[in-house]
Design a protein around this motif. Structure first.
Motif, PDB file in Angstrom:
ATOM      1  N   THR A  17      15.962  25.985   8.441  1.00 26.15           N
ATOM      2  CA  THR A  17      17.164  26.745   8.802  1.00 26.15           C
ATOM      3  C   THR A  17      16.857  28.024   9.575  1.00 26.15           C
ATOM      4  O   THR A  17      17.773  28.772   9.917  1.00 26.15           O
ATOM      5  N   THR A  61      21.380  20.764  -1.580  1.00 28.25           N
ATOM      6  CA  THR A  61      20.817  20.199  -0.345  1.00 28.25           C
ATOM      7  C   THR A  61      21.578  20.580   0.912  1.00 28.25           C
ATOM      8  O   THR A  61      21.042  20.461   2.016  1.00 28.25           O
ATOM      9  N   ASP A  62      22.829  21.034   0.777  1.00 35.06           N
ATOM     10  CA  ASP A  62      23.684  21.254   1.944  1.00 35.06           C
ATOM     11  C   ASP A  62      24.137  22.694   2.120  1.00 35.06           C
ATOM     12  O   ASP A  62      24.684  23.034   3.171  1.00 35.06           O
ATOM     13  N   SER A  63      23.974  23.513   1.112  1.00 34.70           N
ATOM     14  CA  SER A  63      24.502  24.876   1.151  1.00 34.70           C
ATOM     15  C   SER A  63      23.342  25.854   1.304  1.00 34.70           C
ATOM     16  O   SER A  63      22.557  26.054   0.379  1.00 34.70           O
ATOM     17  N   ALA A  64      23.230  26.476   2.479  1.00 33.87           N
ATOM     18  CA  ALA A  64      22.139  27.421   2.747  1.00 33.87           C
ATOM     19  C   ALA A  64      22.537  28.805   2.242  1.00 33.87           C
ATOM     20  O   ALA A  64      23.577  29.338   2.622  1.00 33.87           O
ATOM     21  N   TYR A  89      17.999  26.127   1.884  1.00 33.36           N
ATOM     22  CA  TYR A  89      18.466  25.129   0.922  1.00 33.36           C
ATOM     23  C   TYR A  89      17.588  25.161  -0.327  1.00 33.36           C
ATOM     24  O   TYR A  89      16.367  25.365  -0.245  1.00 33.36           O
TER      25      TYR A  89
END
Length: 499
Positions: free
Chosen positions: A263, A175-178, A284
């Motif tokens: 993003t 959920t947080d690392s693109a 994500y």
């Protein structure tokens, strides 16, 4: 990881929907006696956790350790000095010549690097200096998994990484690392918009020739082919030409926004490279899963939800998330055509997703690999669930093992579907079929297209109603050959040598 994501979603909703400050939202969450009804399926979550814990089995013993580090020295004179992992990495890179100074083959090697760095800091513990130190080692390469019910928008399981999770709200790679989406974007950025706007069909033939972006960078090519085959084999030029010639860069960008990606940047809006997953910030996993779930759901996008209701300490509904936000991204006919083509990714002889095939359920999939194999993806769905698996190093190192996300996907989904009734993907009413030539993409000619010396070039293709080709194949022709010369016969050839 699922609970971490729930906390973040509830806090965000309290801030945006109820006008709480972030501090108030966290205080209420932790001390307000709330009841949160989550969408998690405990059985599916357990399966995901178990399979991710076994990732090492798929890596042939190639597990390494990523080092996260922070150090504060409290000097005897009352001053303090802070040191980060970046400073440690700079030292190791310079002193030891390591290209990957935060990646080690063993825990002992990582500790040796830390000790070497600390030895340069003149820490005088005998003189009263004290140290606060944080050393965290995570197995590498990493992975993330999201499983979603495409018909409700409910997320059923999240795994944000492998290895022991030592703290709450730590890095959640789901959920947080693109990360760069690779070829998984070919469907979303190129083929889905082109099919939906009626610019192409699965039978459309596009020359997969030497091709350059507008900036002069070349794209690898293979040869002329149909769109269905291009999807099955993940051919680059077809995707770039589809986006550029049939969709348009800004129109593709708008579709990606409709697919729920948050993003994207202004530069991505005008980029051709997004056809191959080349974007500024990456995506994500949870958003990639929701985008493919929209295809699985007949073209209707459902914003992923992690809880259905939040009740206050008296049982009153504080937040109601029972019906998620949704909108149509694609026509149901477009969604079905994409599904059909993505089934070939799994079942076709040259498909890139064959290792994700299930024995008891149809699968539609797209795989993705970013440049230099730094990110690996599979986003795929069945008539029940959509799931995406990402794999890669936290520090973006190049991967040597490239199959493990597909193996995780298959292992997870095989167990999830073990006792579910078999279903086929449902064909909507706006779909028709026609017999076409594989080489031209036009209507097949009996006695020609089926007599190709390489084998029959006839196949049945699906089309959205009204888009069936009207022209007949011009790739195959009938001709009289002179058996003496092997060339086209003319009036000078003896009759007995013509065939």
């Amino acid at each position: 990881y699922f609970i971490d994501a729930v906390i973040n979603q509830v806090v965000d909703d309290l801030v945006t929907e109820k006008s709480y400050t972030e501090t108030q939202a966290y205080n209420l969450l932790y001390s307000g006696g709330l009841t949160i009804n989550v969408t998690q399926d405990a059985d599916i979550q357990a399966i995901c956790d178990n399979e991710v814990a076994n990732v090492g089995d798929y890596l042939n013993g190639d597990t390494e350790y990523g080092l996260d580090y922070a150090l504060t020295i409290h000097r005897a004179d009352g001053s303090s000095e802070n040191y980060s992992k970046e400073q440690l990495a700079s030292y190791i890179q310079t002193a030891w010549g390591y290209d990957t100074p935060l990646l080690y083959g063993s825990e002992e090697a990582a500790q040796e690097a830390v000790d070497a760095f600390k030895s340069t800091l003149n820490i005088d513990e005998a003189g009263g200096d004290t140290v606060d130190e944080r050393i965290e080692l995570s197995p590498q390469p990493q992975t993330s998994v999201v499983v979603m019910d495409q018909y409700t928008g409910q997320v059923k399981a999240i795994v944000g990484g492998r290895g022991e999770k030592n703290s709450s709200l730590s890095l959640n790679r789901a959920t947080d690392s693109a990360r760069q989406p690779g070829s998984c974007f070919k469907i979303l950025a190129a083929y889905a918009p082109a099919l939906n706007e009626g610019k192409i069909t699965l039978a459309t033939t596009i020359d997969d020739e030497e091709y350059e972006y507008k900036n002069g960078q070349s794209v690898k090519y293979i040869g002329p082919t149909r769109v269905r085959y291009g999807i099955e084999h993940s051919m680059n030029v077809l995707a770039v030409k589809t986006l550029t010639d049939y969709v348009g860069e800004t129109e593709s960008y708008d579709y990606l926004l409709d697919f729920g990606f948050t993003t994207l940047t202004e530069d991505d809006k005008y980029s051709q490279a997004k056809a191959l997953g080349g974007i500024t910030n990456g995506v994500y996993n949870i958003e990639m899963t929701a985008a493919y779930a929209a295809i699985a759901n007949g073209g209707t996008y459902m914003k992923p939800i992690l809880y259905t209701q939040v009740l206050d300490h008296e049982g009153n509904v504080l937040l109601d998330n029972t019906t998620p936000e949704k909108h149509e991204v694609l026509k149901d006919s477009t969604a079905y055509l994409l599904t059909s083509a993505m089934e070939d990714v799994v079942n076709g002889a040259g498909g890139t997703g064959g290792s994700a095939r299930l024995s008891n359920m149809p699968v539609a999939a797209k795989t993705g690999t970013s440049q230099e194999s730094r990110d690996l993806w599979i986003s795929a769905f069945t008539p029940y669930y959509t799931a995406s698996v990402w794999g890669g190093y936290d520090d973006n190192s190049e991967l040597s093992s490239t199959r493990y996300p597909k193996l995780i996907w298959k292992a997870v989904m095989s167990r999830v579907h073990e006792n579910l009734e078999y279903k086929d993907f449902t064909m909507p009413s706006g779909i028709t079929s026609a017999v076409v030539c594989k080489k031209s993409g036009k209507l097949a000619v009996e006695g020609l297209c089926d007599c190709d010396p390489r084998g029959s070039m006839v196949e049945t293709e699906y089309f959205a109603t009204g888009t069936v080709p009207t022209e007949v194949c011009d790739h195959h022709v009938s001709a009289t050959i002179c058996t003496s010369s092997g060339m086209l016969a003319n009036e000078y050839c003896p009759e007995e040598t013509k065939q």
